[in-house]
Write an enzyme that holds these catalytic residues in place. Structure first.
Site, PDB file in Angstrom:
ATOM      1  CD  GLU A   1     -17.494 -13.676  16.241  1.00 31.90           C
ATOM      2  OE1 GLU A   1     -18.158 -13.635  15.555  1.00 31.90           O
ATOM      3  OE2 GLU A   1     -16.626 -12.701  16.595  1.00 31.90           O
TER       4      GLU A   1
ATOM      5  CG  ASN B   1     -10.781 -15.536  18.581  1.00 36.19           C
ATOM      6  OD1 ASN B   1     -10.290 -15.207  19.528  1.00 36.19           O
ATOM      7  ND2 ASN B   1     -11.268 -14.759  17.516  1.00 36.19           N
TER       8      ASN B   1
ATOM      9  CG  HIS C   1     -14.505  -6.733  20.336  1.00 33.37           C
ATOM     10  ND1 HIS C   1     -13.485  -5.817  19.611  1.00 33.37           N
ATOM     11  CD2 HIS C   1     -14.579  -8.097  19.687  1.00 33.37           C
ATOM     12  CE1 HIS C   1     -13.234  -6.624  18.646  1.00 33.37           C
ATOM     13  NE2 HIS C   1     -13.628  -7.862  18.246  1.00 33.37           N
TER      14      HIS C   1
ATOM     15  CD  GLU D   1     -11.636 -10.540  17.064  1.00 31.96           C
ATOM     16  OE1 GLU D   1     -12.674  -9.652  16.944  1.00 31.96           O
ATOM     17  OE2 GLU D   1     -11.546 -11.701  16.528  1.00 31.96           O
TER      18      GLU D   1
ATOM     19  CG  ASP E   1     -12.441  -3.052  20.041  1.00 28.77           C
ATOM     20  OD1 ASP E   1     -12.964  -3.736  20.793  1.00 28.77           O
ATOM     21  OD2 ASP E   1     -12.674  -3.013  18.731  1.00 28.77           O
TER      22      ASP E   1
HETATM   23  O1  9MR Z   1     -13.108  -5.762  11.949  1.00 31.00           O
HETATM   24  C1  9MR Z   1     -13.965  -6.727  10.757  1.00 31.00           C
HETATM   25  C2  9MR Z   1     -14.790  -5.635  10.123  1.00 31.00           C
HETATM   26  O2  9MR Z   1     -14.121  -5.102   9.350  1.00 31.00           O
HETATM   27  C3  9MR Z   1     -15.681  -6.714   9.227  1.00 31.00           C
HETATM   28  O3  9MR Z   1     -16.591  -5.789   8.426  1.00 31.00           O
HETATM   29  C4  9MR Z   1     -16.508  -7.751  10.213  1.00 31.00           C
HETATM   30  C5  9MR Z   1     -17.363  -8.621   9.220  1.00 31.00           C
HETATM   31  O4  9MR Z   1     -17.806  -9.524  10.173  1.00 31.00           O
HETATM   32  O5  9MR Z   1     -15.506  -8.472  11.079  1.00 31.00           O
HETATM   33  C6  9MR Z   1     -14.631  -7.525  11.717  1.00 31.00           C
HETATM   34  O6  9MR Z   1     -14.009  -8.363  12.668  1.00 31.00           O
HETATM   35  C7  9MR Z   1     -14.725  -9.316  13.549  1.00 31.00           C
HETATM   36  C8  9MR Z   1     -13.593 -10.366  13.663  1.00 31.00           C
HETATM   37  O7  9MR Z   1     -13.477 -10.846  12.693  1.00 31.00           O
HETATM   38  C9  9MR Z   1     -14.495 -11.638  14.608  1.00 31.00           C
HETATM   39  N1  9MR Z   1     -14.691 -10.835  15.970  1.00 31.00           N
HETATM   40  C10 9MR Z   1     -15.494  -9.512  15.819  1.00 31.00           C
HETATM   41  C11 9MR Z   1     -14.688  -8.740  15.033  1.00 31.00           C
HETATM   42  C12 9MR Z   1     -15.456  -7.165  14.747  1.00 31.00           C
HETATM   43  O8  9MR Z   1     -16.559  -7.487  14.389  1.00 31.00           O
END
Ligand code: 9MR
Length: 474
Positions: free
Chosen positions: A170, A211, A248, A277, A279
């Site tokens: 990111e 990513n 997402h 990831e 959804d």
């Molecule tokens: O699903 C993850 C969530 O449990 C955490 O609180 C969050 C914190 O930043 O990260 C979420 O996963 C993220 C992933 O690591 C990177 N892309 C976005 C995902 C959803 O926020």
């Protein structure tokens, strides 16, 4: 399908069953023109097994806090053959105090996965978010060095065991196609390539991914920004092997039919692509099937990971975006994904997923054409140094090592610093320093250079940028 096969058997198994069957049916129908029923076992009954028919994986994010929930682990174990730690391999989890690594929860997920025949995607090594407090307060060369140390520390722990790492996560701005502002970005625009070079040296067997989210729609500036970075990295030999499109999808970032173009365009740069990831808000069956079909249409789309098992496990559970409901029942989207995977067309198989066992086999460094006017060398090797970037108090350089008219098998570089410079990190080579005299020898995997070809060694150093003359012996 063989229901006794382990998930790893299924993952490794080529997709031949259905193709051969189709071929046989073609011959039979041509010769006898009789109806032949397809055996009931022609289709796989789980997502992982169905994806494995075309050499792909189907994965999920796993949370260590849910490993005691048998409803969760039963579904996860049955359906998926790739696992991503949802939070446990992130920077705050693995290096809570500077220089002190903690892999307790990361290893719980890793061990659960491999004990159940699954592979693990590594997520993630360099990110502006989920940094521990000590890292958030760093800047400049101290942060740059901390990032390098973190990558080295985590990748050393899992060396040879993780087929894909999300090295950088990111890093792009959401709207303008440029970089996101962050403490890492403020260390210098080259931080991403330094992360990738560090990662390559730390685990040459791992495929290294960039990513991000909202890089699905081909027309969006962010997609183009990431595309241009990958193109630039490939053209300059920065070691990048894959792009992870998080996927997402929601009302603000909806699926668009140009998604296949996006996947194809990245793949055409010479990288694997993966949906990392996934959804979908509301879990439309049609949208899920479209996404799967887009991946299946791209030979280098190596697999799909959904971001959680049941809707209740999702980071945005109110949007019910996953394939199982909160009770663990299969949703309509599950069936559409399974059917799409089972209907995968022939000849779209990706390159095989790299093995999890240690096998140092880095992608070959692209040959660098000799500069115009360079006369062929009679043998041995030559080397040139260039400054890649510099910042107050430090710099990054690259040395290109070129074999002469014969192949070399092992090389040594020598130079002398004139300004008191000191190494902070070296990749693709091993260094020894005596006062101002520097010796860098090849790494175990890049000592052999074909006649006329080149390889590169890189480093970051403290002090003022300099390009001393370098001698090369072989
Ligand atoms: O699903 C993850 C969530 O449990 C955490 O609180 C969050 C914190 O930043 O990260 C979420 O996963 C993220 C992933 O690591 C990177 N892309 C976005 C995902 C959803 O926020």
């Amino acid at each position: 399908m063989d229901t006794n096969a382990t998930p790893s058997d299924r993952l490794r198994r080529p997709r031949r069953g259905r193709v051969l069957l189709a071929g046989a049916l073609g011959v039979l129908s041509a010769v006898t023109a009789v109806a032949v029923s397809v055996p009931a076992d022609a289709a796989a009954s789980t997502l992982g097994a169905a994806a494995a028919q075309s050499g792909r994986y189907f994965g999920t994010a796993i949370s260590s806090s849910r490993l005691g929930d048998s409803n969760y682990t039963t579904i996860a174990n049955r359906e998926f053959n790739m696992v991503t730690a949802e939070n446990e391999m992130k920077i705050d989890a693995t290096e809570p105090n500077q220089g002190q690594f903690n892999f307790n929860n990361a290893d719980r997920i890793y061990n659960w996965a491999v004990q159940n025949g699954k592979q693990v995607r590594g997520h993630t090594l360099a990110w502006h978010s989920q940094q521990p407090g000590w890292m958030q307060s760093l800047s400049g060369s101290a942060l740059r060095q901390a990032m390098i140390n973190h990558i080295n520390g985590v990748m050393a722990h899992y060396k040879g065991k993780i087929p894909y790492w999300d090295v950088v996560n990111e890093a792009f701005d959401d709207s303008n196609g440029g970089r996101r502002d962050s403490n890492l970005q403020r260390t210098g625009n080259d931080w991403i390539e330094v992360a990738f070079r560090t990662a390559r040296a730390a685990d040459p067997a791992a495929k290294l991914c960039y990513n991000d989210y909202n890089i699905d729609n081909w027309t969006w500036a962010k997609t183009q920004g990431v595309y241009n970075m990958v193109k630039d990295f490939k053209s300059r030999g920065v070691p990048i092997d894959c792009v992870g499109l998080q996927g997402h999808f929601n009302s603000g970032s909806a699926y668009n039919s140009n998604y296949r173009t996006t996947l194809q365009s990245f793949a055409a740069l010479g990288v694997d692509v993966a949906i990392t990831e996934l959804d979908v808000e509301g879990a439309s069956s049609t949208t899920y099937a479209n996404i799967v079909n887009d991946c299946l249409a791209v030979a280098r789309c190596v697999g799909i990971t959904v971001w959680g098992v049941r809707d209740s496990d999702s980071w945005r559970s109110s949007q019910t975006p996953l394939l199982f409901d909160g009770n663990g029942n299969k949703k309509a989207a599950y069936t559409s994904v399974l059917n799409a995977l089972n209907n995968a067309a022939p000849n779209t198989s990706p390159s095989p997923t790299p093995p999890v066992s240690p096998s140092p086999s880095p992608s070959p460094t692209p040959p660098v054409s000799p500069s115009p006017g360079t006369s062929p060398q009679p043998g041995g090797c030559s080397a040139t140094m260039r400054t890649v970037s510099s910042w107050p108090g430090g710099f990054q350089s690259e040395v290109t090592v070129t074999a002469g008219s014969s192949a070399v098998n092992g090389w040594t570089l020598n130079w002398t610093w004139s300004g008191g410079q000191t190494f902070s990190s070296v990749w693709n080579g091993t260094q020894s320093v005596s006062g101002s005299s520097v010796t860098v020898r090849n790494a175990p995997y890049n000592g052999s250079i074909a006649a006329g070809s080149s390889t590169t060694v890189g480093f970051t150093a403290n002090g003022s940028a300099a390009t001393p003359s370098v001698t090369c012996s072989s």
